[in-house]
Motif scaffolding. Structure first.
Motif, PDB file in Angstrom:
ATOM      1  N   UNK A  24     -10.699  -5.623  -8.363  1.00  0.00           N
ATOM      2  CA  UNK A  24     -10.434  -7.300  -8.358  1.00  0.00           C
ATOM      3  C   UNK A  24      -9.485  -8.177  -9.300  1.00  0.00           C
ATOM      4  N   UNK A  25      -9.515  -7.256 -10.516  1.00  0.00           N
ATOM      5  CA  UNK A  25      -8.444  -7.820 -11.505  1.00  0.00           C
ATOM      6  C   UNK A  25      -6.892  -7.443 -11.468  1.00  0.00           C
ATOM      7  N   UNK A  26      -6.835  -6.278 -10.599  1.00  0.00           N
ATOM      8  CA  UNK A  26      -5.612  -5.764 -10.054  1.00  0.00           C
ATOM      9  C   UNK A  26      -4.987  -6.664  -9.071  1.00  0.00           C
ATOM     10  N   UNK A  27      -5.746  -7.428  -8.170  1.00  0.00           N
ATOM     11  CA  UNK A  27      -5.186  -8.326  -7.238  1.00  0.00           C
ATOM     12  C   UNK A  27      -4.540  -9.459  -7.804  1.00  0.00           C
ATOM     13  N   UNK A  30      -1.313  -8.202  -9.190  1.00  0.00           N
ATOM     14  CA  UNK A  30      -0.445  -7.826  -8.166  1.00  0.00           C
ATOM     15  C   UNK A  30       0.113  -9.256  -7.513  1.00  0.00           C
ATOM     16  N   UNK A  31      -0.940 -10.207  -7.382  1.00  0.00           N
ATOM     17  CA  UNK A  31      -0.255 -11.578  -6.642  1.00  0.00           C
ATOM     18  C   UNK A  31       0.681 -12.205  -7.497  1.00  0.00           C
ATOM     19  N   UNK A  32       0.485 -12.288  -8.706  1.00  0.00           N
ATOM     20  CA  UNK A  32       1.293 -13.043  -9.732  1.00  0.00           C
ATOM     21  C   UNK A  32       2.643 -12.177  -9.519  1.00  0.00           C
ATOM     22  N   UNK A  33       2.743 -10.842  -9.707  1.00  0.00           N
ATOM     23  CA  UNK A  33       3.917  -9.984  -9.887  1.00  0.00           C
ATOM     24  C   UNK A  33       4.741  -9.862  -8.364  1.00  0.00           C
ATOM     25  N   UNK A  34       4.049 -10.184  -7.266  1.00  0.00           N
ATOM     26  CA  UNK A  34       4.706 -10.120  -5.933  1.00  0.00           C
ATOM     27  C   UNK A  34       6.077 -10.510  -6.032  1.00  0.00           C
ATOM     28  N   UNK A  38       7.068  -5.801  -7.739  1.00  0.00           N
ATOM     29  CA  UNK A  38       6.418  -4.777  -8.681  1.00  0.00           C
ATOM     30  C   UNK A  38       4.904  -5.126  -8.337  1.00  0.00           C
ATOM     31  N   UNK A  39       4.276  -4.058  -8.112  1.00  0.00           N
ATOM     32  CA  UNK A  39       2.809  -4.165  -8.496  1.00  0.00           C
ATOM     33  C   UNK A  39       2.403  -3.696  -9.784  1.00  0.00           C
ATOM     34  N   UNK A  40       1.092  -4.142 -10.084  1.00  0.00           N
ATOM     35  CA  UNK A  40       0.483  -4.001 -11.759  1.00  0.00           C
ATOM     36  C   UNK A  40       1.041  -2.559 -12.042  1.00  0.00           C
ATOM     37  N   UNK A  41       0.663  -1.491 -11.522  1.00  0.00           N
ATOM     38  CA  UNK A  41       0.860  -0.292 -11.723  1.00  0.00           C
ATOM     39  C   UNK A  41       2.060   0.015 -12.123  1.00  0.00           C
ATOM     40  N   UNK A  42       3.325  -0.273 -11.352  1.00  0.00           N
ATOM     41  CA  UNK A  42       4.664  -0.155 -11.550  1.00  0.00           C
ATOM     42  C   UNK A  42       4.988  -0.975 -12.934  1.00  0.00           C
ATOM     43  N   UNK A  43       4.407  -2.220 -12.912  1.00  0.00           N
ATOM     44  CA  UNK A  43       4.839  -3.019 -14.246  1.00  0.00           C
ATOM     45  C   UNK A  43       4.598  -2.335 -15.444  1.00  0.00           C
ATOM     46  N   UNK A  44       3.370  -1.641 -15.383  1.00  0.00           N
ATOM     47  CA  UNK A  44       2.567  -0.823 -16.738  1.00  0.00           C
ATOM     48  C   UNK A  44       3.668   0.292 -16.890  1.00  0.00           C
ATOM     49  N   UNK A  45       4.186   0.943 -15.958  1.00  0.00           N
ATOM     50  CA  UNK A  45       5.187   2.060 -16.194  1.00  0.00           C
ATOM     51  C   UNK A  45       6.401   1.422 -16.841  1.00  0.00           C
TER      52      UNK A  45
END
Length: 155
Positions: A24-27, A30-34, A38-45
């Motif tokens: 739920x939090x990842x969504x 992901x919505x903000x980073x769209x 980037x997806x949240x995981x990619x942003x973290x990397x």
């Protein structure tokens, strides 16, 4: 404002509860980073590489608490899009991930969107509660990492 959560019964399983919350939090992120692709995981990397500099894949995986296979899946599109490159490590025998100029630019563009996602979550959950949650999850990660693996039940 956080979207209405689905009707979820509080699970008795710690793993399920964490995974449901994480999805739920990842969504939100992901919505903000769209807009950046980037997806949240990619942003973290990218953010981790931006903080620590070039890093061996195994060290980056350990720092993100990811297995190498999962990290590898996240790295493919980042490498394909020229946001990171795999180059020489500290010695001639190792390889390291390097954030490219394009990766730094994408990370810089994504940072305010990440902050907006962070603010959205904290507005719905509470700033103090979010800080306490991060602290508790950090302790949970350490506890889980220090739990010995059981012997295989099947041979």
């Amino acid at each position: 404002m956080l979207p209405e959560p689905p009707e979820l019964a509080p699970p008795a399983c710690n793993c399920l509860a964490l995974r449901q919350a994480a999805r739920q939090v990842t969504q939100i992120y992901d919505r903000h980073l769209a807009p950046t692709g980037l997806r949240a995981t990619q942003f973290s990397v990218l953010a981790r590489l931006g903080r620590v500099g070039p890093a061996p894949i195994s060290a980056l995986a350990a720092g993100l608490a990811m297995d190498r296979t999962t990290l590898g899946r996240a790295l493919r599109p980042l490498s394909r899009d020229g946001l990171l490159r795999i180059g020489p490590g500290r010695d001639g025998r190792t390889r390291a991930l390097h954030l490219t100029e394009a990766g730094r630019a994408r990370l810089d563009a994504a940072a305010p969107l990440w902050r907006a996602a962070q603010a959205e979550f904290e507005a719905g959950f509470g700033t103090a509660e979010a800080a306490a949650l991060r602290e508790a999850l950090g302790r949970a990660a350490v506890a889980a990492a220090s739990t010995p693996e059981p012997a295989p039940a099947f041979s």
